[in-house]
Write an enzyme that holds these catalytic residues in place. Structure first.
Site, PDB file in Angstrom:
ATOM      1  N   SER A 191       0.812  -1.204   0.000  1.00 20.21           N
ATOM      2  CA  SER A 191       0.000   0.000   0.000  1.00 20.21           C
ATOM      3  C   SER A 191       0.855   1.268   0.000  1.00 20.21           C
ATOM      4  O   SER A 191       1.569   1.537  -0.955  1.00 20.21           O
ATOM      5  CB  SER A 191      -0.944  -0.060   1.204  1.00 20.21           C
ATOM      6  N   LYS A 246      -0.713  -4.112  -3.441  1.00 25.51           N
ATOM      7  CA  LYS A 246      -2.011  -3.491  -3.146  1.00 25.51           C
ATOM      8  C   LYS A 246      -2.035  -2.107  -3.765  1.00 25.51           C
ATOM      9  O   LYS A 246      -1.475  -1.162  -3.226  1.00 25.51           O
ATOM     10  CB  LYS A 246      -2.252  -3.393  -1.640  1.00 25.51           C
TER      11      LYS A 246
END
Length: 525
Positions: free
Chosen positions: A417, A442
């Protein structure tokens, strides 16, 4: 992962594990750094008895929003009618409530009113409102406008029908989670009020408590102090790791788990709490027990640990490399990083290793702010793609890096992320070499919204690509140089006390070699 993250009296965030070792990644959109409350309400006169379709029809128009968006009004009518039909199917005496949902989005400065059958169980009725709030937010902001190729209005009706006969809030929340799972996006989810408070604490980085890390000893069931935050009230009182926590404010902790004990220790700064401790050396002696009154204070937990690694180059020169471990992207991550770099520059550091291994992410804005510390000019940091498929770059504005010293970034399968956003920004702009293993993958950004009952909804609102337009989602970032995984499970525990584990870390050894190569190229030029 839980075993590696003992309960803290200030209840830091605990990510659900993706595997036994790696925390679940999360990123929160920079647009929603301060979580907003969904402005939903039940109109004071909206409850009424439902005895026939005709009676419902007479009320419908008053439940619809007054707005100029015809499509929104028509959609609202369809939802009200579909839910109302379900009401009559339950019982002729069922009550109906209306919830008006308002959105903060400039593009949708409207409200939508939805009627629903009121559960006789008060706690379920509260969750019914939460259901409508969550449904409305998904309807307006979810990155996939097809909602995973399903009729989202119909999904609300189906979920409300399933929720109506329930008698517990937990069961009702499970229905919301079930509705969200049909979107096919594991990162769009709802969390309980308690979990949300943990998330807020982790994101804010400013906590109120006494500074104790506690955990339950599995063999005895006793609550044991793991460590104290440096400089905290607990540390100043001489509490040490291994001390057993026996009582809090005179209340025995027998049968109390570490989470419940953490709740008791937390509290508003300026108040105090009395704890009874046993030093564990002599179970028979009264002298082994002591009571301590601890003031609660605002405690700052830094997401950064650091040290200076001295090493010799191939030509025998002694160089200083600054090692910085970033654990998560909280609101104070960039400020702490900036202070750390300034300190290291003052100490003559000539190169850097930024360790993002097993960093699951956090606030996107924090990731971008950290990237700005290392980059110059108007470089692109990341590209976002919204629900309409429109790509927009996020660029720096006349940036000035704090240092131009050589930089290596360590990543692995636990880097996710915001970690991937930062790694991609530094790599694609030619600022850093990546060493380690392919990252998690992600490439989605979530917003977080506090709902009326204190729970929170995470919604995937955008996808992102790296500055070089590399798709990260479910792909990850492949580093420039691979390394073995030895010593990855022995992270530094305290700032500036990191010698041996780092020296034995094969990835750091590879990073140092890459820095030597960069340094020799710079000297040659």
């Amino acid at each position: 992962m839980e075993a590696l993250r003992p309960k803290f009296d200030l209840n830091p965030v605990h990510f659900s594990p993706i595997s036994k070792k790696l925390p679940k990644p999360t990123s929160v959109s920079s647009k929603y750094l301060t979580p907003r409350k969904c402005r939903a309400f039940v109109p004071r006169n909206s409850l009424f008895r439902t005895k026939s379709d005709a009676q419902i029809d007479s009320r419908r128009e008053s439940l619809l929003p007054r707005c100029s968006d015809t499509s929104l009004i028509n959609s609202a009518k369809e939802v009200v009618e579909s839910v109302a039909r379900g009401v009559v199917g339950f019982t002729a005496a069922a009550a109906v409530a209306a919830v008006c949902i308002c959105w903060d989005s400039p593009a949708t400065a409207e409200s939508l009113t939805v009627a629903f059958p009121v559960s006789r169980a008060r706690e379920v009725n509260t969750v019914q409102r939460t259901l409508v709030e969550a449904w409305g937010l998904i309807r307006e902001t979810f990155v996939d406008p097809t909602f995973n190729h399903q009729d989202w209005d119909l999904k609300l009706q189906q979920t409300m029908v399933e929720m109506f006969p329930l008698r517990s809030a937990d069961a009702a929340y499970n229905k919301i989670s079930g509705m969200l799972s049909t979107l096919g996006d594991p990162f769009t989810r709802i969390i309980s009020p308690k979990e949300y408070q943990s998330f807020r604490i982790s994101s804010d980085g400013n906590l109120q408590g006494v500074g104790l890390f506690i955990n339950m000893e599995p063999k005895t069931g006793h609550l044991v102090v793991m460590s104290c935050v440096e400089g905290s009230p607990a540390a100043r009182a001489g509490i040490h790791g291994g001390d057993e926590l026996v009582e809090i404010n005179g209340e025995s902790l027998d049968g109390i788990d570490s989470e419940a004990a953490a709740q008791k220790l937390r509290g508003r700064a300026g108040t105090s709490v009395t704890v009874k401790l046993h030093n564990g050396t002599d179970s028979e002696s009264n002298s082994s027990f002591r009571e301590v009154n601890l003031p609660r204070e605002i405690i700052k937990l830094s997401p950064i640990s650091s040290t200076i690694i001295p090493h010799r180059t191939q030509d025998g020169r002694l160089l200083k490399t600054g090692y910085v471990k970033l654990l998560a992207f909280s609101q104070n991550a960039a400020v702490d990083m900036e202070n750390t770099v300034h300190e290291m520059e003052d100490q003559g550091v000539e190169s850097y290793i930024l360790d993002l291994r097993n960093n699951p992410g956090g606030l996107v804005k924090a990731g971008l702010d950290v990237a700005r510390i290392w980059l110059d000019g108007n470089e692109t940091l990341v590209n976002t793609i919204d629900r309409d498929g429109i790509m927009a770059p996020i660029n720096m504005a006349s940036g000035h890096a704090l240092t131009h010293d050589p930089l290596v970034v360590l990543v692995n399968e636990g880097s996710a992320s915001a970690s991937e956003i930062l790694a991609g920004a530094l790599h694609d702009n030619g600022r850093a070499i990546l060493v380690g293993h392919k990252t998690f993958g992600k490439g989605k950004i979530q917003s977080v919204t506090e709902l009326h009952d204190g729970s929170a909804l995470f919604v995937t609102v955008a996808k992102y690509l790296s500055p070089a337009l590399h798709d990260i989602d479910q792909v990850g970032i492949t580093p420039d140089v691979q390394c073995t995984t030895e010593m990855l499970n022995s992270p530094p525990k305290e700032r500036n006390v990191m010698g041996s584990p780092l020296e034995a870390d094969s990835c750091i050894m590879v990073a140092e070699h890459e820095l030597d190569v960069q340094e020799s190229k710079g000297a040659a030029s």
